[in-house]
Design a protein around this motif. Sequence first.
Motif, PDB file in Angstrom:
ATOM      1  N   ILE A   1       0.831  -1.208   0.000  1.00 40.55           N
ATOM      2  CA  ILE A   1       0.000   0.000   0.000  1.00 40.55           C
ATOM      3  C   ILE A   1       0.867   1.259   0.000  1.00 40.55           C
ATOM      4  CG2 ILE A   1      -1.602   1.376   1.400  1.00 40.55           C
ATOM      5  CD1 ILE A   1      -2.893  -1.268   2.280  1.00 40.55           C
ATOM      6  N   SER A   2       1.931   1.234   0.793  1.00 45.16           N
ATOM      7  CA  SER A   2       2.716   2.450   1.004  1.00 45.16           C
ATOM      8  C   SER A   2       3.948   2.570   0.100  1.00 45.16           C
ATOM      9  CB  SER A   2       3.176   2.528   2.457  1.00 45.16           C
ATOM     10  OG  SER A   2       4.009   1.415   2.780  1.00 45.16           O
ATOM     11  N   ALA A   3       4.407   1.465  -0.483  1.00 44.46           N
ATOM     12  CA  ALA A   3       5.665   1.481  -1.238  1.00 44.46           C
ATOM     13  C   ALA A   3       5.590   2.404  -2.442  1.00 44.46           C
ATOM     14  CB  ALA A   3       6.024   0.072  -1.686  1.00 44.46           C
ATOM     15  N   GLU A   4       6.643   3.211  -2.599  1.00 45.35           N
ATOM     16  CA  GLU A   4       6.736   4.106  -3.755  1.00 45.35           C
ATOM     17  C   GLU A   4       7.710   3.584  -4.805  1.00 45.35           C
ATOM     18  OE1 GLU A   4       7.721   7.950  -2.294  1.00 45.35           O
ATOM     19  OE2 GLU A   4       5.835   8.211  -1.199  1.00 45.35           O
ATOM     20  N   GLU A   5       8.422   2.522  -4.487  1.00 49.59           N
ATOM     21  CA  GLU A   5       9.373   1.952  -5.427  1.00 49.59           C
ATOM     22  C   GLU A   5       8.654   1.334  -6.635  1.00 49.59           C
ATOM     23  OE1 GLU A   5      11.227   2.051  -1.403  1.00 49.59           O
ATOM     24  OE2 GLU A   5       9.317   1.311  -2.194  1.00 49.59           O
ATOM     25  N   ASP A   6       9.415   1.066  -7.685  1.00 48.70           N
ATOM     26  CA  ASP A   6       8.855   0.471  -8.900  1.00 48.70           C
ATOM     27  C   ASP A   6       8.971  -1.045  -8.915  1.00 48.70           C
ATOM     28  OD1 ASP A   6       8.265   3.012 -10.225  1.00 48.70           O
ATOM     29  OD2 ASP A   6      10.446   3.240 -10.343  1.00 48.70           O
ATOM     30  N   LEU A   7       9.872  -1.578  -8.092  1.00 45.54           N
ATOM     31  CA  LEU A   7      10.090  -3.019  -8.039  1.00 45.54           C
ATOM     32  C   LEU A   7      10.421  -3.414  -6.615  1.00 45.54           C
ATOM     33  CD1 LEU A   7      10.554  -5.755  -9.565  1.00 45.54           C
ATOM     34  CD2 LEU A   7      12.953  -5.088  -9.782  1.00 45.54           C
ATOM     35  N   ILE A   8       9.757  -4.445  -6.122  1.00 41.46           N
ATOM     36  CA  ILE A   8      10.051  -4.988  -4.795  1.00 41.46           C
ATOM     37  C   ILE A   8      10.543  -6.418  -4.982  1.00 41.46           C
ATOM     38  CG2 ILE A   8       9.126  -5.607  -2.536  1.00 41.46           C
ATOM     39  CD1 ILE A   8       7.020  -3.421  -2.932  1.00 41.46           C
ATOM     40  N   ILE A   9      11.742  -6.675  -4.479  1.00 46.35           N
ATOM     41  CA  ILE A   9      12.379  -7.984  -4.634  1.00 46.35           C
ATOM     42  C   ILE A   9      12.384  -8.691  -3.282  1.00 46.35           C
ATOM     43  CG2 ILE A   9      14.511  -9.192  -5.251  1.00 46.35           C
ATOM     44  CD1 ILE A   9      15.174  -6.840  -7.085  1.00 46.35           C
ATOM     45  N   CYS A  10      11.867  -9.910  -3.260  1.00 46.21           N
ATOM     46  CA  CYS A  10      11.699 -10.641  -2.002  1.00 46.21           C
ATOM     47  C   CYS A  10      12.609 -11.866  -1.942  1.00 46.21           C
ATOM     48  CB  CYS A  10      10.245 -11.094  -1.867  1.00 46.21           C
ATOM     49  SG  CYS A  10       9.038  -9.765  -2.050  1.00 46.21           S
ATOM     50  N   ASN A  11      12.799 -12.357  -0.754  1.00 47.54           N
ATOM     51  CA  ASN A  11      13.493 -13.626  -0.567  1.00 47.54           C
ATOM     52  C   ASN A  11      12.558 -14.764  -0.968  1.00 47.54           C
ATOM     53  OD1 ASN A  11      15.695 -12.241   0.493  1.00 47.54           O
ATOM     54  ND2 ASN A  11      14.973 -12.434   2.592  1.00 47.54           N
ATOM     55  N   TYR A  12      13.149 -15.943  -1.193  1.00 45.56           N
ATOM     56  CA  TYR A  12      12.310 -17.080  -1.592  1.00 45.56           C
ATOM     57  C   TYR A  12      12.943 -18.383  -1.129  1.00 45.56           C
ATOM     58  CZ  TYR A  12      15.636 -17.389  -5.541  1.00 45.56           C
ATOM     59  OH  TYR A  12      16.764 -17.482  -6.324  1.00 45.56           O
ATOM     60  N   MET A  13      12.188 -19.444  -1.276  1.00 39.12           N
ATOM     61  CA  MET A  13      12.664 -20.782  -0.919  1.00 39.12           C
ATOM     62  C   MET A  13      12.683 -21.667  -2.153  1.00 39.12           C
ATOM     63  SD  MET A  13      10.783 -21.480   2.738  1.00 39.12           S
ATOM     64  CE  MET A  13      11.726 -22.990   2.973  1.00 39.12           C
ATOM     65  N   VAL A  14      13.727 -22.494  -2.259  1.00 38.96           N
ATOM     66  CA  VAL A  14      13.797 -23.527  -3.282  1.00 38.96           C
ATOM     67  C   VAL A  14      13.730 -24.858  -2.550  1.00 38.96           C
ATOM     68  CG1 VAL A  14      15.164 -24.570  -5.125  1.00 38.96           C
ATOM     69  CG2 VAL A  14      15.185 -22.085  -4.802  1.00 38.96           C
ATOM     70  N   ASN A  15      12.599 -25.534  -2.693  1.00 36.52           N
ATOM     71  CA  ASN A  15      12.312 -26.690  -1.845  1.00 36.52           C
ATOM     72  C   ASN A  15      12.474 -26.256  -0.381  1.00 36.52           C
ATOM     73  OD1 ASN A  15      11.689 -28.099  -4.124  1.00 36.52           O
ATOM     74  ND2 ASN A  15      13.435 -29.470  -4.053  1.00 36.52           N
ATOM     75  N   GLU A  16      13.443 -26.805   0.344  1.00 34.31           N
ATOM     76  CA  GLU A  16      13.609 -26.425   1.755  1.00 34.31           C
ATOM     77  C   GLU A  16      14.747 -25.433   1.987  1.00 34.31           C
ATOM     78  OE1 GLU A  16      11.255 -27.442   3.804  1.00 34.31           O
ATOM     79  OE2 GLU A  16      10.439 -28.485   2.058  1.00 34.31           O
ATOM     80  N   SER A  17      15.385 -24.998   0.923  1.00 34.75           N
ATOM     81  CA  SER A  17      16.521 -24.072   1.050  1.00 34.75           C
ATOM     82  C   SER A  17      16.058 -22.627   0.950  1.00 34.75           C
ATOM     83  CB  SER A  17      17.553 -24.350  -0.047  1.00 34.75           C
ATOM     84  OG  SER A  17      18.040 -25.665   0.045  1.00 34.75           O
ATOM     85  N   LYS A  18      16.578 -21.769   1.825  1.00 32.63           N
ATOM     86  CA  LYS A  18      16.227 -20.353   1.812  1.00 32.63           C
ATOM     87  C   LYS A  18      17.246 -19.571   0.985  1.00 32.63           C
ATOM     88  CE  LYS A  18      13.773 -20.121   6.231  1.00 32.63           C
ATOM     89  NZ  LYS A  18      13.708 -19.458   7.557  1.00 32.63           N
ATOM     90  N   ILE A  19      16.731 -18.732   0.096  1.00 30.97           N
ATOM     91  CA  ILE A  19      17.580 -17.850  -0.712  1.00 30.97           C
ATOM     92  C   ILE A  19      17.323 -16.421  -0.257  1.00 30.97           C
ATOM     93  CG2 ILE A  19      18.246 -17.139  -3.039  1.00 30.97           C
ATOM     94  CD1 ILE A  19      18.638 -20.132  -2.465  1.00 30.97           C
TER      95      ILE A  19
END
Length: 324
Positions: free
Chosen positions: A104-122
Amino acid sequence: MLLSVIIPAYNCEKTIVQAIKSTGVYLNSQIEVIVVNNGSTDKTEVLIKQEAQKNPNIIYAESKKGTSNARNKGIEKASAKWVTFLDADDCLLNFDKALKEMLISAEEDLIICNYMVNESKINLCSMTRKRSNRVSVIKQMLENPTKYMTVWGKFYKTNLIKNENVRFKNELVYSEDSEFLIRYILLCDQIRFTEKYIYHYVLSENSTVRKYNPQLIYEYEKAILQVKRNLNKFPEFEKSFKIFTLMQFNLMMVHNVFMKNKNAISKLKKLCEKNYISKSLEIISLKNIFTPRLLPLVFCKYHLYLCASIIYKLRVIQNNKNTK
């Protein structure tokens, strides 16, 4: 509407309902899910329509075959402030109040998030230097495409996509994610990284990139040359693009040349002699020998093709072990 989730759906009857439910569309009226059936021959269409009957924010659509066609159809129908992409065999995670407030509040054009590959955290947030510097971020993404340059796990401004007519190129079979992302990020003024893990990628033997395709090298080359054209006006990314090219070369080896192993060393040598590869290999030096992802490229540069082939064969074996 706050968020449009676009899901390409092709013969995914076993996972599509779980994918839809993972978006939080049944818990949050500010989410719409656009599920694009692109030529399924199983029960995918029936299952999507059943979910759409339960919730008006689940939208059924159709496109020609191909993930790019499906995503482009989803973009056409998207009406929310933000767009994100979800593959039908994966899941979204943690769409909670904090993430909602951020969107709602973000003014950026792109938000990049962390993710999981199977059980591994990236954790992209922690591994990214100078996160507020757009040029630095693009360089790091180009140099680490397998971790950064996925279209999923990110939030895009819908207006920016539509106003600048950013679409997936349906002539690209591989690396269409990378090519789309590069064109989009070059338009961004600001980028945000968040510590939140919002995507669960399921590594499967059924993934397109894990199936042998005799045309894979040709298709990767098309994508590399398209990314090169996208970056022609930006000399600051020349070195990073060469690393990107070499990372794609590694993928060619692991997902094509050494998958079948017939005349593999001969094919490796022939590819290394191609101009776009040989030019990229110029940036490799002996000091890279202790960097695992660059090690086979060091061998390639110095024509130690047998040594490089051993590493690529081992990576094929490791990949096969990692798939479920």
